[in-house]
Motif scaffolding. Sequence first.
Motif: not given
Length: 442
Positions: A9-16, A38-39, A210-215, A219-222
């Motif tokens: 997945v490209v992009g760590a906004g709420i959609a990604g 940051i996400v 706080s929601l995207p940060k917790k998600m 998850l495996n986020v780079k």
Amino acid sequence: MNESSQIIVVGAGIAGLTAAWQLQKSGISVEVLEAESIVGGRMQSIRVDDAIIDSGAQFLSNIYSVIPKLIQEAGLSDSYVATKEWVGLISHKHIALIHSKKPWHLVSSHLLSVADFFRLGLNQFKIFALKKKSLSFNDITTWIQYDDILAYDWIVKNFGKSIADELTSTLINGFYFQSLKESSASLAAAVVGFSAYKPQTMTLTGGMGSLPKKMAEQLNVKVDVRVLSIEENSTGVVIATDSGTYQADHVILAVPAPNAKKILRNPDAHTSALFDTTYSSSATISFLTQDDWSPPESISCAYGFLFKPRWNTRVAAMTIENNKCASRKTQGYLINIMLSDLWAKKMLHLSDDEIVAEIRSDVENVFPAIYQHIQAKNIFRWENAMPCTPIGRAKLVKDYRDSRVSTNRVWLAGDYLGFPWTDSAAQTGVWASSQVIQSYLL
């Protein structure tokens, strides 16, 4: 470096993040690449002194269907709380206070006549009440029947000119920094339908971010990985980044349309049409006040204030963040101010001090003398704040989705495939992940 992953997945906004979350729940290995450190994308919060500032997205709603589930699954249910419900609609120096569960204030505040009020209620019921179970307020394709007429014309036809000029245009300007006269009726119908069910404005005590940060923690986020290109071939997808090359079976591209257009190689016609989606601009200006200042008592109960666009103010909306959540600032007040699209496009290049000076008259018309009591300020610039919804965009999204086949390896998600609110962006992540799951299991 050449890395291989089943799904990227490209992009760590709420959609990604939503897409990755759904894939992981299905037992599919997924990796998220994010260009920033940051996400959250436009769903971010920062702490400054004793304040938590929402720098982009400002609120949630109990009518949402995707994000409340994510909040529960991420373990944040205890921090999901209601804001105060009064909202002020501002024209010149008059502020009409309204309440979603006390609609008669539309009349008592002299915003609407009694006749306009009853016409609004009756037609909201006739158009939407019997369709409650079939309405999806986050899926733009379910509103395609309204997509071939201007929003302003549709509101006037169904509810009258006063509703269009005094109420709906203010909502569209204040919440989405857009014009009722340039938008599709699909947007207006969804907003009016949404309001028919007396929604409660919600927030997270730790801030929207706080929601995207917790998600992301689960998850495996780079982060700090900037994707330069995505190219689909017969065996998979090649993702070139500034940190090396990745290969994947499928890719979900979940970044704003202007960014996606630069990344994806050889898009088909349906994809290219969506990449041309335009965006409204804004900026969030946050004032932290000293302890000796407070809002005028007559409006101190309100959480938000929306400016009528016909006054051409530089400001589209303001919030008293203490009324969003009491812990947003422990001493003094936190005020968030959002620029209108027209003025944001003129002012985003200015310095922080220049922007603060430009908006002073608009701000002090509502909060007198606040400039004498500012303890600190922060400005967050959003060139691509909200996707615009002109006539035809709902059809473009449906055409794109209908044209996908099981052999596709790149799938789009993000705000420009939905309505300009957070739950709709999250829903596009749900849709994209469902397509990958179906294709992956074939």
